[in-house]
Structures are given as structure tokens and as C-alpha cells.
Write a protein that holds these residues in place. Structure first.
Motif, PDB file in Angstrom:
ATOM      1  N   ILE A  54       0.858  -1.178   0.000  1.00 21.10           N
ATOM      2  CA  ILE A  54       0.000   0.000   0.000  1.00 21.10           C
ATOM      3  C   ILE A  54       0.896   1.231   0.000  1.00 21.10           C
ATOM      4  O   ILE A  54       1.772   1.363   0.868  1.00 21.10           O
ATOM      5  CB  ILE A  54      -0.935   0.022   1.217  1.00 21.10           C
ATOM      6  N   THR A  55       0.690   2.120  -0.967  1.00 23.30           N
ATOM      7  CA  THR A  55       1.516   3.321  -1.105  1.00 23.30           C
ATOM      8  C   THR A  55       0.631   4.553  -1.055  1.00 23.30           C
ATOM      9  O   THR A  55      -0.359   4.651  -1.797  1.00 23.30           O
ATOM     10  CB  THR A  55       2.305   3.295  -2.428  1.00 23.30           C
ATOM     11  N   LEU A  56       0.986   5.491  -0.173  1.00 23.76           N
ATOM     12  CA  LEU A  56       0.282   6.774  -0.063  1.00 23.76           C
ATOM     13  C   LEU A  56       1.232   7.898  -0.455  1.00 23.76           C
ATOM     14  O   LEU A  56       2.360   7.948   0.032  1.00 23.76           O
ATOM     15  CB  LEU A  56      -0.227   6.984   1.370  1.00 23.76           C
ATOM     16  N   GLU A  57       0.763   8.780  -1.320  1.00 21.46           N
ATOM     17  CA  GLU A  57       1.575   9.912  -1.774  1.00 21.46           C
ATOM     18  C   GLU A  57       0.917  11.218  -1.328  1.00 21.46           C
ATOM     19  O   GLU A  57      -0.271  11.445  -1.587  1.00 21.46           O
ATOM     20  CB  GLU A  57       1.726   9.887  -3.288  1.00 21.46           C
ATOM     21  N   PHE A  58       1.699  12.099  -0.666  1.00 20.20           N
ATOM     22  CA  PHE A  58       1.177  13.353  -0.130  1.00 20.20           C
ATOM     23  C   PHE A  58       1.755  14.538  -0.912  1.00 20.20           C
ATOM     24  O   PHE A  58       2.672  14.385  -1.727  1.00 20.20           O
ATOM     25  CB  PHE A  58       1.516  13.473   1.351  1.00 20.20           C
ATOM     26  N   LEU A  59       1.225  15.718  -0.628  1.00 19.80           N
ATOM     27  CA  LEU A  59       1.713  16.923  -1.295  1.00 19.80           C
ATOM     28  C   LEU A  59       3.082  17.349  -0.771  1.00 19.80           C
ATOM     29  O   LEU A  59       3.889  17.911  -1.503  1.00 19.80           O
ATOM     30  CB  LEU A  59       0.714  18.075  -1.116  1.00 19.80           C
ATOM     31  N   GLN A  60       3.349  17.077   0.493  1.00 18.02           N
ATOM     32  CA  GLN A  60       4.608  17.491   1.096  1.00 18.02           C
ATOM     33  C   GLN A  60       5.416  16.274   1.538  1.00 18.02           C
ATOM     34  O   GLN A  60       4.889  15.169   1.656  1.00 18.02           O
ATOM     35  CB  GLN A  60       4.337  18.404   2.301  1.00 18.02           C
TER      36      GLN A  60
END
Length: 209
Positions: A54-60
Motif C-alpha cells: 500500500i503506497t500513499l503519496e502526499f503533497l509534502q
């Protein structure tokens, strides 16, 4: 005349800029918080194959010391996963046991660059046609106890040995032979007794010379 015209225009422009600053001022700090930009698997996704990561990508960029990503099943039981691996704006966890069919929830908690914590969650579904649903405890089936034969009903060696004798005493060939032989002996004894009595009577009836 030109100075009198430019001064009102300059005052109006300054007022407009001030108003714009007041309107944009409260909005600017909100963009300093971190926001989830992309997720794999995606929110509300229905997968034909169970994911292994599971991969989560954020703005910062993420702070590895303050990044938490968890996975739980439909019963709110946490699924065993690896520790979050942080690389820039991405955080990834590895799913250790294979996922069965069902609904799963991804929960995250990260810290923004301004130190503000951000958390959230979303769900996805595993619907692999070649897999089974989430295992449920199978009912316990009690096996029937073996039927025991009463001791009186079990044939014994003594009973088996006694059965031929019982059949012979009830009128077999051996018994008939013994009875026939006994009758002949009795007949012979009776005949001998009759002959002996006749001889004695004959001898007793003749006078001696």
C-alpha cells in the motif's frame, strides 16, 4: 490636474490590494497542511487480485519518525504489515499475510511541514474470483461414538464349544445309536432271564429217579 486624478486612483488600488490580502490571508495557512494526493490501491477500489503493498503519496515530504500507516479488515482487526517505508512524499507498507476476499480500511497519520498532524482513512475491497472469502471458524462436528456390543451378546469360546454338545444331546445321530444299543442289551438280558426261569421250572417238575 493630473496629480489630482492619479491620487484617487492610487488610493483605490491600495484599498483593493489590502482587501485582497485580507481575503487570501486566512486561506494561505490551510495549504501548509499536508494532504493525501494519491493512494494505491485507490479509495473504494474493487481489486480482482489482493495487493501486497500500500503506497500513499502526499503533497509534502513526510517525516519518517511521524508517519503511521495501518491496515485493518472488516472486523476492525489489524492486519500484520511492515513498518512504513518513507521516501520523500511517499509512504509504503508491505502486507505480510495474503489478503482474503473482503473489505479493508487503510488509516494514516502524518505530520505537515508546519508541524500540524494530518490523519484520515479510506476503504478498498478485494474480490478475487479465484480466492475464498475471509476464513470463518468452522463448526465442530462430533463424531458418533463407536457402538459397543454388550458382553452377553458377544460369542465366547466356551459357548462355541458347548454348542455341538447341545445339538448332539437334543437328538443327534450319536444319541440315537446309544439308545438303540441300550435297548438291544435290555432285550438280551430279558430273554436270558426267561430261558433261565423255564429251565428251572422244567427241572423242578420232574421227580427224581
Amino acid at each position: 490636474m493630473s496629480r489630482r486624478i492619479h491620487r484617487p486612483l492610487a488610493a483605490a488600488l491600495a484599498a483593493t490590494l489590502a482587501a485582497t490580502a485580507l481575503l487570501l490571508g486566512p486561506v494561505a495557512p490551510a495549504y501548509a497542511h499536508n494532504v493525501l494526493r494519491k493512494a494505491t490501491p485507490a479509495q473504494d477500489a474493487e481489486l480482482k487480485k489482493a495487493p501486497t503493498r500500500i503506497t500513499l503519496e502526499f503533497l509534502q515530504k513526510l517525516n519518517p519518525s511521524f508517519t503511521t500507516i495501518t491496515l485493518s479488515d472488516a472486523d476492525k482487526q489489524q492486519v500484520t504489515t511492515g513498518e512504513p517505508e518513507v521516501s520523500g512524499t511517499k509512504g509504503t507498507i508491505t502486507i505480510e499475510p495474503p489478503l482474503a476476499n473482503g473489505v479493508y480500511t487503510v488509516a494514516y497519520r502524518v505530520v505537515s511541514t508546519d508541524g500540524h498532524p494530518v490523519q484520515g482513512s479510506y476503504k478498498f475491497t478485494v474480490a478475487d474470483p479465484t480466492a475464498t472469502a475471509e476464513p470463518s471458524p468452522s463448526p465442530t462436528v462430533s463424531e458418533p461414538a463407536p457402538t459397543s456390543v454388550p458382553p452377553s451378546a458377544e460369542p465366547t469360546a466356551s459357548a462355541a464349544a458347548a454348542s455341538p454338545a447341545a445339538s448332539s444331546s437334543s437328538g443327534g445321530p450319536g444319541t440315537a445309536a446309544l439308545l438303540a444299543g441300550g435297548g438291544i442289551v435290555l432285550a438280551l438280558v430279558a430273554a436270558a432271564a426267561v430261558l433261565l426261569l423255564r429251565r428251572r421250572s422244567t427241572t423242578g417238575g420232574n421227580p427224581a429217579r
